[in-house]
Scaffold this motif. Structure first.
Motif, short mmCIF file in Angstrom:
data_model
loop_
_atom_site.label_atom_id
_atom_site.label_comp_id
_atom_site.label_asym_id
_atom_site.label_seq_id
_atom_site.Cartn_x
_atom_site.Cartn_y
_atom_site.Cartn_z
N ALA A 66 -23.13 1.52 3.94
CA ALA A 66 -23.04 1.41 5.40
C ALA A 66 -22.33 2.61 6.02
O ALA A 66 -22.11 2.65 7.23
N GLY A 67 -21.92 3.58 5.19
CA GLY A 67 -21.24 4.77 5.70
C GLY A 67 -19.79 4.51 6.08
O GLY A 67 -19.26 5.17 6.97
N LEU A 68 -19.15 3.55 5.39
CA LEU A 68 -17.77 3.18 5.71
C LEU A 68 -16.80 3.59 4.61
O LEU A 68 -17.15 3.58 3.42
N THR A 69 -15.60 3.93 5.02
CA THR A 69 -14.50 4.24 4.11
C THR A 69 -13.59 3.02 4.07
O THR A 69 -13.20 2.49 5.11
N LEU A 70 -13.24 2.57 2.87
CA LEU A 70 -12.40 1.39 2.69
C LEU A 70 -10.93 1.73 2.93
O LEU A 70 -10.43 2.73 2.41
N VAL A 71 -10.25 0.89 3.69
CA VAL A 71 -8.80 1.00 3.92
C VAL A 71 -8.17 -0.21 3.23
O VAL A 71 -8.53 -1.35 3.53
N ILE A 98 -2.91 2.29 1.42
CA ILE A 98 -1.67 2.08 2.18
C ILE A 98 -0.67 1.43 1.23
O ILE A 98 -1.01 0.50 0.51
N SER A 99 0.54 1.90 1.27
CA SER A 99 1.64 1.28 0.52
C SER A 99 2.49 0.45 1.48
O SER A 99 2.82 0.92 2.57
N GLN A 100 2.85 -0.74 1.05
CA GLN A 100 3.74 -1.59 1.86
C GLN A 100 5.07 -0.87 2.11
O GLN A 100 5.72 -1.13 3.11
N ARG A 101 5.46 0.02 1.20
CA ARG A 101 6.72 0.77 1.40
C ARG A 101 6.60 1.77 2.53
O ARG A 101 7.58 2.10 3.18
N GLN A 102 5.39 2.29 2.76
CA GLN A 102 5.17 3.25 3.84
C GLN A 102 4.97 2.54 5.18
O GLN A 102 5.64 2.87 6.15
N ILE A 103 4.00 1.62 5.20
CA ILE A 103 3.69 0.90 6.44
C ILE A 103 3.38 -0.54 6.07
O ILE A 103 2.36 -0.82 5.42
N ARG A 104 4.24 -1.44 6.49
CA ARG A 104 4.03 -2.86 6.20
C ARG A 104 2.81 -3.38 6.95
O ARG A 104 2.48 -2.89 8.02
N SER A 105 2.16 -4.38 6.39
CA SER A 105 0.96 -4.92 7.02
C SER A 105 1.27 -5.59 8.35
O SER A 105 0.38 -5.72 9.19
N SER A 106 2.51 -5.96 8.58
CA SER A 106 2.89 -6.57 9.86
C SER A 106 3.09 -5.52 10.96
O SER A 106 3.19 -5.87 12.14
N ASN A 107 3.10 -4.24 10.60
CA ASN A 107 3.31 -3.16 11.56
C ASN A 107 1.96 -2.66 12.09
O ASN A 107 1.50 -1.57 11.76
N VAL A 108 1.34 -3.48 12.93
CA VAL A 108 0.01 -3.16 13.44
C VAL A 108 0.02 -1.83 14.19
O VAL A 108 -0.86 -0.98 13.98
N ASN A 129 -16.33 10.06 -1.89
CA ASN A 129 -15.41 10.19 -3.03
C ASN A 129 -14.02 10.68 -2.65
O ASN A 129 -13.22 11.02 -3.52
N ARG A 130 -13.70 10.70 -1.38
CA ARG A 130 -12.39 11.17 -0.94
C ARG A 130 -11.38 10.01 -1.02
O ARG A 130 -11.69 8.88 -0.71
N VAL A 131 -10.16 10.34 -1.42
CA VAL A 131 -9.08 9.36 -1.52
C VAL A 131 -7.87 9.92 -0.80
O VAL A 131 -7.48 11.07 -1.05
N GLU A 132 -7.31 9.15 0.11
CA GLU A 132 -6.12 9.56 0.87
C GLU A 132 -5.10 8.43 0.82
O GLU A 132 -5.44 7.27 0.63
N PHE A 133 -3.85 8.79 1.02
CA PHE A 133 -2.77 7.81 1.15
C PHE A 133 -2.24 7.89 2.57
O PHE A 133 -1.89 8.97 3.05
N LEU A 134 -2.21 6.74 3.23
CA LEU A 134 -1.76 6.68 4.60
C LEU A 134 -0.24 6.83 4.66
O LEU A 134 0.48 6.20 3.89
N GLU A 135 0.22 7.68 5.55
CA GLU A 135 1.66 7.88 5.74
C GLU A 135 2.00 7.54 7.16
O GLU A 135 1.21 7.76 8.08
N LYS A 136 3.22 7.02 7.36
CA LYS A 136 3.61 6.67 8.72
C LYS A 136 3.78 7.92 9.56
O LYS A 136 4.05 9.00 9.06
N GLU A 137 3.58 7.74 10.86
CA GLU A 137 3.68 8.83 11.81
C GLU A 137 5.09 9.35 11.87
O GLU A 137 6.04 8.66 11.80
#
Length: 137
Positions: A66-71, A98-108, A129-137
């Motif tokens: 579907a042309g989507l990247t999984l988060v 996403i790591s809970q240590r970086q951004i908790r799931s409750s932090n919408v 095939n790209r892989v990234e790790f989300l970091e807080k702003e």
């Protein structure tokens, strides 16, 4: 094409996100409010929620076609699955961890801001095939 063949990738014109079941659906709504051009879909509502509880490989396969990247917050099974796919010469539509240590799931708000930043910086890139790790702003 066989449905189990992950080597088929839909051509994407912009980064579009599929938020797994551990990412609050409010994040998709927040991204769309922030920038209407951001395609973001919660797994709970994407395709009427029919992929909830499905195996990770099937979700990655369908997201890719579907042309989507999984988060995802899944730092246990998804990395192993990506390794298996790579060893088998199979592709995926990209993954943002996403790591809970970086951004908790409750932090919408934090999730929305961080994903919007990735979209601004890399939204036009090929996410195959790209892989990234989300970091807080």
């Amino acid at each position: 094409r066989r449905s189990s063949d992950l080597s088929y990738i839909c051509v994407k014109t912009m980064l579009k996100l599929l938020l797994d079941e551990h990412v609050p659906p409010a994040v998709a709504a927040g991204l769309k409010r922030l920038d209407g051009s951001i395609g973001a879909y919660a797994l709970r509502s994407w395709r009427d929620g029919s992929y909830l509880g499905e195996p990770d490989e099937r979700i990655l396969e369908e997201a890719s076609s579907a042309g989507l990247t999984l988060v995802t917050y899944d730092l246990d099974t998804i990395p192993r699955l990506l390794g298996e796919l790579a060893r088998g010469g199979r592709s995926h539509g990209g993954v943002i961890f996403i790591s809970q240590r970086q951004i908790r799931s409750s932090n919408v708000g934090g999730l929305v801001r961080a994903l919007a930043r990735i979209y601004r910086e890399s939204g036009k890139a090929d996410w195959t095939n790209r892989v990234e790790f989300l970091e807080k702003e």
